[in-house]
Scaffold this active site. Structure first.
Site, PDB file in Angstrom:
ATOM      1  N   SER A  96      -0.138 -12.056   6.438  1.00  0.00           N
ATOM      2  CA  SER A  96      -1.266 -11.178   6.691  1.00  0.00           C
ATOM      3  C   SER A  96      -2.509 -12.017   6.977  1.00  0.00           C
ATOM      4  O   SER A  96      -2.528 -12.763   7.954  1.00  0.00           O
ATOM      5  CB  SER A  96      -1.470 -10.247   5.504  1.00  0.00           C
ATOM      6  N   ASP A 116       4.927  -2.187  11.059  1.00  0.00           N
ATOM      7  CA  ASP A 116       3.743  -2.702  10.371  1.00  0.00           C
ATOM      8  C   ASP A 116       2.511  -2.051  10.987  1.00  0.00           C
ATOM      9  O   ASP A 116       2.078  -2.425  12.078  1.00  0.00           O
ATOM     10  CB  ASP A 116       3.661  -4.226  10.501  1.00  0.00           C
ATOM     11  N   HIS A 119       4.507  -3.925   6.616  1.00  0.00           N
ATOM     12  CA  HIS A 119       3.675  -5.052   6.230  1.00  0.00           C
ATOM     13  C   HIS A 119       4.179  -5.750   4.970  1.00  0.00           C
ATOM     14  O   HIS A 119       3.874  -6.907   4.734  1.00  0.00           O
ATOM     15  CB  HIS A 119       2.238  -4.579   6.014  1.00  0.00           C
ATOM     16  N   TYR A 155      -3.715 -18.079   1.145  1.00  0.00           N
ATOM     17  CA  TYR A 155      -4.186 -16.770   1.578  1.00  0.00           C
ATOM     18  C   TYR A 155      -5.655 -16.863   2.006  1.00  0.00           C
ATOM     19  O   TYR A 155      -5.964 -16.825   3.158  1.00  0.00           O
ATOM     20  CB  TYR A 155      -3.982 -15.731   0.482  1.00  0.00           C
TER      21      TYR A 155
END
Length: 757
Positions: free
Chosen positions: A601, A688, A727, A520
């Site tokens: 993301s 999203d 999302h 991430y």
């Protein structure tokens, strides 16, 4: 435990991997022309029979669209893909799905993996009980329900009853419960409903005693954290103005000009009282919080995903709230974060990173709130990060720390901050906590890579009390003794020491196995140990390894770690991830061609940047709902909030940095076979409105254009766009399993793996 700052951040760090994971890589591609349209032929792996033609759509290029950034002319030929409602965009999406969907789903292995995932997913899941008034509430999912159900019971021994079941609101489970809050007496309940994964919510109010809803519906809200007045007659909440066009999650318009209102229960939204607005600051977002004593309203203001302002006002009787309130400014510069813990009269306690990168607890006297009068209640820990804090049992503060990525839980006195006790924890993560200042009981929810969930109960009112297991989740046919977890440390490009968890089955010898590398690296989000059904199915189905490097940009080591991976230092994030792959190979865990990288993301940005920079390190890649256009991200929905992590293109130095790594702007044709892109699956969703699908659409269009005539690109580059999802938050279980199956099947096909069941 969830603050607005956390809700507004890009993503679902560990939750994304809980929903799905993957792997990839593939063979021979030959370009040819048919009916004037370029196509690419993909030979299937040996594990598959037959062959498939991939007619990658040749997206129209409008070379007339050119932007000027600080004197640099940059073309944006796929600007038209930013319009989700145009017939041309819809046609492009349809053509991509007609390639990717059959490739993923039309095989016997998809069915086998789907059956295994469904079977493993089918176990009961619980939240911590949380007390309001004289009742206890908790969420439960029996296993395969699309949405968790909210239950109520009068005591912990009573038979639970359904209080609110979102599954009854839609046939396909695409309406989700978000942003709920109880009144102070526990007799009223405000809750938000989100449809098809959108961040937009509609607020309702329910009478807890009767189970009936009041007639009003509050609209135009996002990221709602309603806060009730002490008399239980109404609540403060923020909403956006009505704008032209649709607002269902499929639009791209920027969210601006949020305003704060007070709503009285039973009245229509048109009668809500405007409390505060800042028309000169259209990007500001507000979170109201009524103090525990009910005498103050705090207003936390953000414009990015870090740092906030803090204002407050003395609250009148709710019937006297008729217009804007006079606000006293406490924090006037965006330079730190503040989370309210509790207050004693005018003395307020906050968790903050002001002059404390690992966070501390401070006291601010609202009668004299100037910074010179602030005092420290609990000092910053020299190593561990104070992740969250809550006041319980009138005079105790429970502190959740992160110690080398693992959770640590301890208690201090509210009066003087002195240490009281520490709760014993194994290596893992506290993913849920409930407790209030007015109650003596607390509950905390522990998970790890091999522990699906243990909820502990502790009562401060009982002398010599010990934490007891209130509820423990057990999964049929899952034996955690067959697996092992190790935490290793490796050096990144600049010598920084990076921690990484490695999960695999126990074995006498280390083999070079398929490896799922998840990352991430942003927005101060920590990727701590989590229980992932998809990850375990990956291990079991392919004799694989899971690797979770805690790369910079996250919050695992406080603001130092976050700041080292944002703005002009964002490249550290990509380097950390790439060096994780190199360490896994050098240590004998795997080979580069067996590594699949995965992120969602901000993690999707990570994947996109890394396959551009070092495609030779990976066999495959999965980018979910990623931020791919780093020159225009701020123009869509809530994107302007991410400037705090990515930078502002209006500043030349930030533009140059963003342009250097932006996935969309750095695609290229391979010059050697080693430089070809790993087999890549780009995933997005039509609703999203956090990271708009346009990012993925433009990125894939650019990829296909760059490699269209290349004889060296032998791995597939696919785009899958899901419908009626967003999302990630609120995604129905059925769609989670479908997406996880797609990803695992893509990995199976492209890495040419064998099923071990």
């Amino acid at each position: 435990m969830k603050t607005l700052r956390q809700l507004l951040k890009l993503a679902n760090a560990p939750s994304v991997i809980t929903q799905g994971n993957c792997h990839l890589s593939q063979k021979a591609i030959v370009s040819f022309k048919a009916s004037g349209t370029k196509y690419r032929r993909l030979a299937m792996p040996e594990a598959q029979e037959g062959s498939a033609v991939f007619p990658y759509p040749e997206a129209r290029r409008d070379e007339s669209v050119v932007d000027d950034f600080h004197g640099v002319k940059i073309a944006d030929p796929y600007r038209w893909l930013e319009d989700p409602d145009s017939e041309e965009t819809k046609s492009y999406v349809d053509k991509q799905n007609k390639i990717s969907q059959p490739f993923l789903e039309d095989c016997v292995e998809w069915k086998k993996l789907n059956e295994k995932l469904t079977k493993r997913w089918n176990y009961p899941k619980y939240s911590c009980p949380f007390k309001h008034g004289e009742r206890y509430f908790f969420f439960m999912n029996t296993g395969l329900q699309n949405q968790d159900v909210l239950y109520v019971q009068n005591s912990l021994e009573d038979e639970p009853k359904v209080f609110l079941d979102p599954n009854s609101l839609s046939k396909d489970g695409t309406i989700a419960l978000v942003g709920s809050r109880f009144s102070h007496d526990g007799n009223l309940f405000t809750y938000g409903l989100s449809q098809s994964g959108s961040d937009w919510t509609k607020l309702k109010v329910r009478d807890v005693n009767t189970g009936e809803d009041f007639p009003e519906t509050l609209e135009h809200t996002k990221f709602v954290t309603a806060s009730w007045t002490k008399d239980n007659k109404g609540f403060f909440y923020a909403r956006y103005p009505v704008v032209e066009g649709k607002a269902d999650g499929s639009e791209t318009a920027a969210n601006e000009n949020q305003k704060l209102y007070y709503h009285r229960v039973g009245e229509p939204q048109e009668k809500d009282v405007l409390i505060a607005e800042f028309p000169e600051e259209p990007t500001w977002r507000m979170t109201p919080e009524v103090s525990d004593c009910g005498k103050y309203l705090m207003l936390f203001i953000m414009k990015g995903c870090k740092d906030m302002l803090l204002y407050f006002t003395h609250l009148q009787k709710s019937e006297d709230i008729t217009g804007k309130l006079d606000l006293v400014k406490v924090v006037t510069e965006f330079d730190s974060d503040y989370d309210y813990i509790t207050n004693e009269e005018s003395m307020f306690s906050f968790r903050t990173n002001k002059a404390a990168p690992n966070y501390r607890v401070i006291n601010i006297d609202f009668n004299n709130p100037t910074i010179e009068n602030w005092t420290t209640l609990i000092e910053e820990h020299p190593k561990n990060v104070l992740d969250w804090s809550t006041c319980v049992n009138k005079d105790k503060i429970v502190l959740g720390y992160i110690d080398d990525v693992k959770s640590m839980l301890q208690v201090h006195k509210l009066q003087d901050g002195s240490f009281v006790s520490k709760f014993p924890l194994e290596i893992g993560t506290i993913v849920g906590f409930s407790g209030k200042k007015k109650y003596s009981e607390i509950f905390y929810h522990f998970v790890s890579f091999l522990t699906p969930g243990i909820i502990y109960h502790y009562d401060f009112a009982r002398e010599d009390a010990e934490p007891t297991i209130f509820r423990q989740v057990k999964i049929e046919d899952f034996d955690n003794s067959l697996y092992k977890v190790e935490q290793v440390f490796y050096k990144s490009k600049d010598g920084e020491r990076i921690p990484m968890f490695v999960v695999q089955k126990k074995a006498d010898t280390q083999e070079e196995k398929p490896c799922l590398l998840y990352g991430y690296g942003g927005f101060n989000i920590s990727v701590q140990p989590s229980f992932s059904i998809t990850g375990l199915v990956f291990i079991d189905s392919f004799d694989g390894i899971l690797a979770y490097p805690n790369i910079r940009g996250g919050g695992e080591y406080g603001e130092r770690w976050h700041n080292a991976g944002r703005l002009l230092k964002k490249q550290n994030v990509f380097d950390d991830f790439q060096y994780a792959a190199m360490h896994l190979v050098q240590s004998g865990y795997t080979r580069h061609e067996k590594i699949v990288i995965h992120g969602g993301s901000n993690g999707g940005l990570l994947v996109g940047a890394c396959i551009n920079q070092r495609p030779d390190l990976f066999g495959a890649a999965v980018a979910q709902v990623g931020v791919m256009d780093m020159l225009r991200f701020h123009k869509f929905t809530i994107g302007q909030a991410w400037v705090s992590d990515y930078g502002d293109v209006k500043e030349k130095e930030h533009f140059e940095n963003l342009y250097k790594y932006s996935p969309l702007h750095n695609v290229r044709a391979p010059k050697t076979e080693k430089e070809q892109y790993p087999a890549s699956l780009v995933l997005t969703a039509d609703h999203d409105d956090r990271v708009s699908p346009l990012h993925s659409l433009k990125f894939v269009a650019a990829l296909h254009h760059a490699i269209r005539d290349s004889e060296l690109q032998k791995n597939p580059l696919l785009l899958r766009v899901y419908s009626k999802t967003g999302h990630g938050a609120g995604k129905p279980t059925a769609k989670k399993i479908e997406e996880a199956t797609d990803i695992l099947t893509f990995m199976f096909k492209t890495l040419k793996l064998k099923l071990t069941f």
